[in-house]
Motif scaffolding. Structure first.
Motif, PDB file in Angstrom:
ATOM      1  N   THR A  47       5.330  -2.423  14.442  1.00 62.25           N
ATOM      2  CA  THR A  47       6.249  -2.158  13.424  1.00 62.25           C
ATOM      3  C   THR A  47       7.719  -2.287  13.458  1.00 62.25           C
ATOM      4  N   GLU A  48       8.227  -3.195  12.773  1.00 58.00           N
ATOM      5  CA  GLU A  48       9.632  -3.384  13.061  1.00 58.00           C
ATOM      6  C   GLU A  48      10.558  -2.325  12.314  1.00 58.00           C
ATOM      7  N   SER A  49      11.669  -2.354  13.088  1.00 55.73           N
ATOM      8  CA  SER A  49      12.667  -1.414  12.549  1.00 55.73           C
ATOM      9  C   SER A  49      13.046  -1.789  10.972  1.00 55.73           C
ATOM     10  N   GLY A  50      13.299  -0.890  10.225  1.00 52.27           N
ATOM     11  CA  GLY A  50      13.615  -1.213   8.689  1.00 52.27           C
ATOM     12  C   GLY A  50      12.374  -1.201   7.743  1.00 52.27           C
ATOM     13  N   THR A  51      11.239  -1.228   8.441  1.00 49.83           N
ATOM     14  CA  THR A  51      10.096  -1.399   7.617  1.00 49.83           C
ATOM     15  C   THR A  51       9.995  -0.073   6.569  1.00 49.83           C
ATOM     16  N   GLU A  52       9.816  -0.515   5.406  1.00 44.28           N
ATOM     17  CA  GLU A  52       9.622   0.753   4.075  1.00 44.28           C
ATOM     18  C   GLU A  52       8.177   0.943   3.876  1.00 44.28           C
ATOM     19  N   LEU A  63      14.025   8.410   2.302  1.00 41.17           N
ATOM     20  CA  LEU A  63      14.068   9.088   3.580  1.00 41.17           C
ATOM     21  C   LEU A  63      14.281   8.064   4.569  1.00 41.17           C
ATOM     22  N   GLU A  64      15.161   8.081   5.426  1.00 38.65           N
ATOM     23  CA  GLU A  64      15.133   7.407   6.843  1.00 38.65           C
ATOM     24  C   GLU A  64      14.512   8.102   7.864  1.00 38.65           C
ATOM     25  N   LEU A  65      13.502   7.531   8.470  1.00 36.16           N
ATOM     26  CA  LEU A  65      12.774   8.282   9.442  1.00 36.16           C
ATOM     27  C   LEU A  65      12.832   7.689  10.620  1.00 36.16           C
ATOM     28  N   PRO A  66      13.404   8.318  11.862  1.00 35.86           N
ATOM     29  CA  PRO A  66      13.533   7.822  13.305  1.00 35.86           C
ATOM     30  C   PRO A  66      12.109   7.844  13.705  1.00 35.86           C
ATOM     31  N   ILE A  67      11.672   6.756  14.409  1.00 37.39           N
ATOM     32  CA  ILE A  67      10.320   6.720  15.144  1.00 37.39           C
ATOM     33  C   ILE A  67      10.783   6.256  16.518  1.00 37.39           C
ATOM     34  N   SER A  68       9.831   6.602  17.663  1.00 35.45           N
ATOM     35  CA  SER A  68      10.052   6.030  19.099  1.00 35.45           C
ATOM     36  C   SER A  68       9.758   4.667  19.056  1.00 35.45           C
ATOM     37  N   ARG A 126      13.273   3.728  11.118  1.00 36.61           N
ATOM     38  CA  ARG A 126      14.270   3.357  12.019  1.00 36.61           C
ATOM     39  C   ARG A 126      14.010   3.443  13.786  1.00 36.61           C
ATOM     40  N   ILE A 127      13.850   2.500  14.497  1.00 35.12           N
ATOM     41  CA  ILE A 127      13.520   2.735  15.905  1.00 35.12           C
ATOM     42  C   ILE A 127      14.578   3.283  16.654  1.00 35.12           C
ATOM     43  N   VAL A 128      14.161   4.483  17.324  1.00 39.77           N
ATOM     44  CA  VAL A 128      15.253   4.960  18.022  1.00 39.77           C
ATOM     45  C   VAL A 128      14.758   5.098  19.632  1.00 39.77           C
ATOM     46  N   VAL A 129      15.388   4.155  20.501  1.00 43.16           N
ATOM     47  CA  VAL A 129      14.825   4.266  21.788  1.00 43.16           C
ATOM     48  C   VAL A 129      15.043   5.629  22.720  1.00 43.16           C
ATOM     49  N   GLY A 130      16.132   6.258  22.553  1.00 43.10           N
ATOM     50  CA  GLY A 130      15.962   7.609  22.967  1.00 43.10           C
ATOM     51  C   GLY A 130      16.532   7.415  24.548  1.00 43.10           C
ATOM     52  N   PRO A 131      16.395   8.550  25.149  1.00 44.16           N
ATOM     53  CA  PRO A 131      16.969   8.477  26.715  1.00 44.16           C
ATOM     54  C   PRO A 131      16.197   7.719  27.477  1.00 44.16           C
ATOM     55  N   ALA A 132      16.423   6.806  28.175  1.00 49.57           N
ATOM     56  CA  ALA A 132      15.712   5.883  29.188  1.00 49.57           C
ATOM     57  C   ALA A 132      15.356   6.459  30.345  1.00 49.57           C
ATOM     58  N   ASP A 133      14.163   6.608  30.904  1.00 45.56           N
ATOM     59  CA  ASP A 133      13.712   6.961  32.299  1.00 45.56           C
ATOM     60  C   ASP A 133      13.768   5.901  33.400  1.00 45.56           C
ATOM     61  N   ALA A 134      13.511   6.133  34.434  1.00 42.10           N
ATOM     62  CA  ALA A 134      13.368   5.300  35.603  1.00 42.10           C
ATOM     63  C   ALA A 134      12.142   4.219  35.296  1.00 42.10           C
ATOM     64  N   ALA A 135      11.230   4.830  34.722  1.00 42.84           N
ATOM     65  CA  ALA A 135       9.861   4.047  34.411  1.00 42.84           C
ATOM     66  C   ALA A 135      10.203   2.651  33.544  1.00 42.84           C
ATOM     67  N   LEU A 136      10.965   3.254  32.388  1.00 44.77           N
ATOM     68  CA  LEU A 136      11.217   2.229  31.239  1.00 44.77           C
ATOM     69  C   LEU A 136      12.216   1.295  31.872  1.00 44.77           C
ATOM     70  N   GLU A 137      13.254   1.689  32.568  1.00 44.10           N
ATOM     71  CA  GLU A 137      14.168   0.728  33.090  1.00 44.10           C
ATOM     72  C   GLU A 137      13.316  -0.405  34.150  1.00 44.10           C
ATOM     73  N   GLU A 138      12.446   0.072  34.891  1.00 44.20           N
ATOM     74  CA  GLU A 138      11.776  -0.700  35.826  1.00 44.20           C
ATOM     75  C   GLU A 138      10.974  -1.704  35.154  1.00 44.20           C
ATOM     76  N   ALA A 145       6.394   2.540  17.595  1.00 43.57           N
ATOM     77  CA  ALA A 145       6.664   1.244  16.929  1.00 43.57           C
ATOM     78  C   ALA A 145       5.773   0.154  17.633  1.00 43.57           C
ATOM     79  N   VAL A 146       5.751   0.243  18.685  1.00 46.14           N
ATOM     80  CA  VAL A 146       4.775  -0.851  19.544  1.00 46.14           C
ATOM     81  C   VAL A 146       3.194  -0.784  19.375  1.00 46.14           C
ATOM     82  N   LEU A 147       2.968   0.473  19.684  1.00 44.17           N
ATOM     83  CA  LEU A 147       1.555   0.939  19.896  1.00 44.17           C
ATOM     84  C   LEU A 147       0.862   1.551  18.534  1.00 44.17           C
ATOM     85  N   GLY A 148       1.875   1.882  17.402  1.00 41.43           N
ATOM     86  CA  GLY A 148       1.386   2.688  16.520  1.00 41.43           C
ATOM     87  C   GLY A 148       1.019   4.221  16.584  1.00 41.43           C
TER      88      GLY A 148
END
Length: 294
Positions: free
Chosen positions: A234-239, A202-207, A263-275, A211-214
């Motif tokens: 956690t790195e993308s591609g970790t099994e 199974l390939e599982l998308p995570i945010s 598989r790390i998925v960034v998703g829609p970026a908001d203003a806070a993430l861009e800043e 991935a960064v904070l667990g």
């Protein structure tokens, strides 16, 4: 009249069981009615391939066919008379040790008389969902006479498996036993899961945050959702492997595992993430470092 099963499958008479299985699956896939809708020639080919496999995949039937006891359709052959069967000495024997003509013809007709014969097998094709094949289930088929038959699919069933229902085929002749119903299972793919033997992948998308904070993430499995912990950084591609969450144990088979690829998925970026990213001084790195020459 059915053709020689060895010729139908394109194998030699001394072919091993795995050669026969491989040849059958290749031809069955090629001529399957679902892949050749409306093609009568392909349908007849599929029936011939299934019949040949029914005989050659069964060691007892294959041996009986090789000895000439049954024909290519699986029907009983009448014993063949041979003059050597009547040679011998004894009272009433004629010249050369043969019995009288009355005895000879009596034996010939007795051997060639049609005794009880087993009925022919009926063949069916059933589609099963991926989870039905993995976990087991029940499918209902309709017989030619209009009756319905519930077919139990055992856990761990794979593509091309053939289930045998004893005595649900054509009636026997002269008091012989009925044939069997042979149901070939075709498994439809799943949008999330992929199977390899007893294990499921199974390939599982995570945010990015997970991935960064667990954190805890929900993981779908063939038996239902479970909660799994993702470690920080956690790195993308970790099994990851969930033991016993693959194909369930059944009979002498042990339970398989579920292999989860993150598989790390960034998703829609908001203003806070861009800043944040504008002011983030990420250390530079070479993604090819450590791979060596290529």
């Amino acid at each position: 009249m059915a053709d020689d099963p060895y010729k139908v499958l394109g194998v030699k008479k001394d072919a091993a069981a795995d050669e026969i299985r491989s040849a059958y699956r290749k031809l069955a896939k090629k001529y399957h009615p679902d892949l050749n809708p409306g093609d009568k020639a392909a349908e007849e080919k599929f029936k011939a391939v299934s019949l040949a496999n029914d005989i050659l995949s069964d060691p007892e039937k294959r041996g009986r066919y090789d000895r000439g006891e049954i024909d290519a359709a699986g029907a009983e052959r009448a014993p063949q008379g041979n003059w050597r069967n009547y040679a011998g000495a004894g009272a009433g024997a004629g010249p050369g040790g043969f019995g009288g003509f009355e005895d000879i013809f009596s034996n010939i007709f007795e051997q060639r008389a049609h005794g009880p014969a087993r009925g022919q097998d009926d063949r069916y094709s059933v589609k099963a969902g991926f989870l039905e094949a993995v976990n087991g289930g029940t499918k209902r088929i309709t017989l030619p006479d209009g009756q319905s038959l519930d077919v139990k699919i055992p856990p761990g069933t794979t593509e091309g498996d053939v289930l045998r229902l004893r005595g649900r085929g054509q009636p026997g002749r002269g008091g012989g036993p009925a044939g069997d119903a042979l149901i070939e299972i075709h498994v439809t793919p799943h949008k999330l899961f992929r199977r390899e033997g007893r294990n499921i992948h199974l390939e599982l998308p995570i945010s990015l945050k997970e991935a960064v904070l667990g954190g805890k993430v929900t993981v779908p499995t063939p038996a239902g959702d479970v909660v799994m912990t993702v470690k920080p950084h956690t790195e993308s591609g970790t099994e990851l492997r969930l033991r016993g969450r693959g194909v369930p144990a059944h009979g002498h088979h042990h339970a398989g595992d579920l292999h989860v690829k993150l598989r790390i998925v960034v998703g829609p970026a908001d203003a806070a993430l861009e800043e944040f990213l504008k002011g983030w001084d990420q250390p530079s790195f070479d993604p090819r470092a450590g791979l060596g020459a290529y």
